[in-house]
Design an enzyme around this catalytic site. Structure first.
Site, PDB file in Angstrom:
ATOM      1  N   VAL A   1       1.008  22.535  30.951  1.00 13.08           N
ATOM      2  CA  VAL A   1       1.065  23.214  32.243  1.00 13.08           C
ATOM      3  C   VAL A   1       0.054  22.637  33.245  1.00 13.08           C
ATOM      4  O   VAL A   1       0.273  22.707  34.458  1.00 13.08           O
ATOM      5  CB  VAL A   1       0.852  24.738  32.110  1.00 13.08           C
ATOM      6  CG1 VAL A   1       1.986  25.365  31.346  1.00 13.08           C
ATOM      7  CG2 VAL A   1      -0.467  25.075  31.434  1.00 13.08           C
TER       8      VAL A   1
ATOM      9  N   GLU B   1       6.037  21.386  21.503  1.00 17.59           N
ATOM     10  CA  GLU B   1       5.256  22.485  20.911  1.00 17.59           C
ATOM     11  C   GLU B   1       6.108  23.760  20.857  1.00 17.59           C
ATOM     12  O   GLU B   1       6.891  24.031  21.783  1.00 17.59           O
ATOM     13  CB  GLU B   1       4.028  22.721  21.809  1.00 17.59           C
ATOM     14  CG  GLU B   1       3.126  23.866  21.400  1.00 17.59           C
ATOM     15  CD  GLU B   1       1.969  24.061  22.396  1.00 17.59           C
ATOM     16  OE1 GLU B   1       2.007  23.487  23.513  1.00 17.59           O
ATOM     17  OE2 GLU B   1       1.021  24.788  22.039  1.00 17.59           O
TER      18      GLU B   1
ATOM     19  N   LYS C   1      -2.722  23.542  15.190  1.00 19.07           N
ATOM     20  CA  LYS C   1      -3.453  23.243  16.437  1.00 19.07           C
ATOM     21  C   LYS C   1      -4.891  23.749  16.380  1.00 19.07           C
ATOM     22  O   LYS C   1      -5.135  24.934  16.125  1.00 19.07           O
ATOM     23  CB  LYS C   1      -2.693  23.902  17.597  1.00 19.07           C
ATOM     24  CG  LYS C   1      -3.229  23.601  18.982  1.00 19.07           C
ATOM     25  CD  LYS C   1      -2.316  24.242  20.042  1.00 19.07           C
ATOM     26  CE  LYS C   1      -2.702  23.872  21.459  1.00 19.07           C
ATOM     27  NZ  LYS C   1      -1.758  24.450  22.450  1.00 19.07           N
TER      28      LYS C   1
ATOM     29  N   CYS D   1      -0.391  19.694  22.036  1.00 18.86           N
ATOM     30  CA  CYS D   1      -0.677  19.980  23.440  1.00 18.86           C
ATOM     31  C   CYS D   1      -2.154  19.914  23.811  1.00 18.86           C
ATOM     32  O   CYS D   1      -2.727  18.835  23.836  1.00 18.86           O
ATOM     33  CB  CYS D   1      -0.034  21.307  23.839  1.00 18.86           C
ATOM     34  SG  CYS D   1       0.263  21.388  25.633  1.00 18.86           S
TER      35      CYS D   1
HETATM   36  C1  ACM Z   1      -0.975  24.008  25.884  1.00 19.01           C
HETATM   37  O1  ACM Z   1      -1.807  23.727  25.028  1.00 19.01           O
HETATM   38  N1  ACM Z   1       0.216  24.467  25.559  1.00 19.01           N
HETATM   39  C2  ACM Z   1      -1.277  23.817  27.309  1.00 19.01           C
END
Ligand code: ACM
Length: 268
Positions: free
Chosen positions: A170, A39, A110, A143
């Site tokens: 994370v 990402e 996203k 992510c």
């Molecule tokens: C994330 O979506 N970068 C944790």
């Protein structure tokens, strides 16, 4: 075909350095047909302000980062999925871009923004597109999208065989959840995570390629930059049988669930 993942540590706000690092890793890597990168690989993640995020963003049509990767895809004959800090007008999107040897082949923005991303980025407005590749149907998630089972199921029902999943993880749970998503949807999942730390966030590495039977085919370390490559047979993701009398898609009791989502090819 061979799928590769570039687990690396992007530098915050340094597009040129990130471009150079990715190209350096690719040039020294074993050959692969499709590469998945993390990402926001172009820009880093933990911006201190919207201005900083904006300064590290590029448009799809005029990106030094994408142009360099595009040239590499052309000269090597390979495909790339990369996270990308995308500027469109005044808006920023946390995007994933699919490049083929002949040009840009796909864009996903996203949908589910994590923590302070909500200060910088606009939630995706392109839905959940499916892309044709020489090997089969590819979906892209970024992510934190991983947390929402609906997106995996919807894309799998649309025929996606391999989910490319650029990440900057994370939280400690995604790598545990991924074999479940791969298994229950009978697809390949390619989560390419970053390493390092930024702004108090520690990224967990452990990039993971999972087969439709839930086996880890590749697993990166937690803290090292790494190039990972494995063979992938996309056809294995077309077989949704669980036993001789059970099928992951065919046995769904949609009337009981109260949602009727047809698999690709079923009568709508
Ligand atoms: C994330 O979506 N970068 C944790």
């Amino acid at each position: 075909m061979r799928l590769g993942m570039i687990q690396f540590e992007p530098r915050l706000g340094q597009i040129a350095a990130n471009t150079e690092r990715v190209l350096g890793l690719l040039q020294n890597a074993p050959s692969a047909d499709l590469w998945v990168l993390p990402e926001l690989a172009s820009s880093g993640y933990a911006f201190g302000s919207r201005e900083a995020a904006y300064a590290a963003a590029e448009t799809l049509d005029n990106s030094s980062y994408l142009l360099a990767l595009q040239e590499w895809a052309r000269s090597s004959g390979s495909w790339v999925v990369t996270g990308f800090n995308e500027r469109s007008g005044d808006l920023l999107y946390n995007s994933a871009v699919l490049l083929g040897p002949s040009g840009q082949k796909g864009l996903y923005r996203k949908l589910h923004l994590f923590l302070d991303e909500q200060n910088f980025f606009t939630p995706g407005n392109l839905g959940l597109p499916v892309f044709d590749t020489p090997w089969g149907k590819l979906g892209m998630l970024v992510c934190f999208d991983w947390m929402f089972p609906e997106v995996w199921r919807l894309l799998a029902l649309e025929g996606v065989q391999l989910m490319a999943h650029p990440s900057n993880l994370v939280l400690p749970w995604c790598q545990t959840a991924m074999p479940g998503y791969a298994l229950t949807n009978r697809i390949f999942t390619a989560t390419c995570n970053r390493v390092g730390a930024e702004g108090g966030l520690h990224f967990t590495g452990q990039s993971l390629l999972v087969s439709p039977t839930g086996e880890a085919l590749l697993r990166g370390s937690g803290d090292q930059e790494e190039v990972l490559v494995a063979e992938v047979d996309w056809q294995a993701a077309s077989d949704k049988a669980i036993t001789s009398r059970n099928n992951a898609f065919g046995d769904r009791r949609t009337a009981v669930y109260g949602i009727e989502i047809k698999a690709s090819g079923e009568q709508k």
